[in-house]
Design an enzyme around this catalytic site. Structure first.
Site, PDB file in Angstrom:
ATOM      1  N   TYR A 156       1.708 -19.363   4.721  1.00  0.00           N
ATOM      2  CA  TYR A 156       2.616 -20.375   4.159  1.00  0.00           C
ATOM      3  C   TYR A 156       4.075 -20.037   4.497  1.00  0.00           C
ATOM      4  CZ  TYR A 156       4.607 -23.496   0.569  1.00  0.00           C
ATOM      5  OH  TYR A 156       5.301 -24.469  -0.091  1.00  0.00           O
ATOM      6  N   LYS A 160       6.705 -22.274   6.706  1.00  0.00           N
ATOM      7  CA  LYS A 160       7.937 -22.784   6.105  1.00  0.00           C
ATOM      8  C   LYS A 160       9.182 -22.202   6.780  1.00  0.00           C
ATOM      9  CE  LYS A 160       6.092 -25.575   3.101  1.00  0.00           C
ATOM     10  NZ  LYS A 160       6.304 -27.033   3.221  1.00  0.00           N
TER      11      LYS A 160
END
Length: 248
Positions: A156, A160
């Site tokens: 993640y 991001k």
């Protein structure tokens, strides 16, 4: 005066949480809204009706932004129905958290595809229209995790952080055509996802935030309105942390 009067926005992943908040706030500010969903048709139809009731044009599309061709087709369909695209909000995202030693290749690839590749796909798909208009606002949803990392979220965080590098590059490439690209990095936002966390976990989070509370989808949506509006015409390539001071 509504800040987004007459503009058309595409918002990915809008049936819940932050995406839903952005869609509703955009409609209240006069924007026509095309939004995508991945599975819940019922939630999509409910949101579509809510937006139309606010007096704007709105339509939901079942589309997987992680698929290059689907992203192209989506933008073609939106242009057919709405006639233009002024704003793109890349909000679709998933998590598949695990420590690196337990993370499968599949879980890494899925998160990169949905969170990062979708941003490439959608930006590329709207680029031609925005270049023709010599105008456009692109807002990409990162996370404080993309800025500082987080144990158990290597996939993640990578996705991001990748959004930040991608967005800064797009801002440099398209700035001369009056197309702006900015990033919002939300902190701890209270949504359906965080509602599943235990009370102690939430307290642990909020205690570490200077403003002593989690954010709301509206906190993010209000910043999305500003960055998409003519009030922000000299802002591009920026990362706005909306985190209650968490990263201060």
């Amino acid at each position: 005066m509504k800040l987004l009067e007459g503009k058309t926005a595409i918002i990915t992943g809008a049936t819940r949480g932050i995406g839903r908040g952005i869609a509703l706030t955009y409609a209240k500010q006069g924007a026509n809204v095309a939004f995508t969903y991945s599975s819940s048709e019922e939630a999509a139809i409910a949101l579509e009706n809510e937006l139309i009731a606010l007096g704007v044009k709105a339509k939901s599309y079942k589309s997987n932004a992680a698929d290059f061709n689907e992203a192209q087709n989506l933008v073609d369909q939106v242009l057919e129905v709405f006639g233009n695209v002024d704003i793109l909000v890349n909000n679709a995202g998933i998590t598949k958290d695990n420590l690196l030693m337990r993370m499968s290749e599949q879980d890494f690839d899925n998160v990169i595809d949905v969170n990062l590749k979708s941003v490439f796909n959608m930006t590329k798909a709207v680029q031609r229209t925005m270049l023709k208009n010599r105008n456009g606002a692109i807002i990409n949803m990162s996370s404080v995790v993309g800025v500082k990392g987080n144990a158990g979220q290597a996939n993640y965080a990578a996705s991001k952080a990748g959004i930040i590098g991608f967005s800064k590059s797009v801002a440099l490439e398209l700035g001369s055509r009056n197309i702006r690209c900015n990033v919002i990095a939300p902190g701890f936002i209270e949504t359906e996802m965080t509602a599943k966390l235990g009370e102690e976990v939430v307290k642990g989070w909020t205690d570490a935030i200077p403003l002593k509370r989690g954010g709301t989808p509206e906190d993010i949506a209000n910043a999305c309105v500003f960055l998409a509006s003519d009030m922000a015409t000299y802002i591009t390539g920026q990362v706005l942390n909306i985190d209650g001071g968490m990263l201060t």
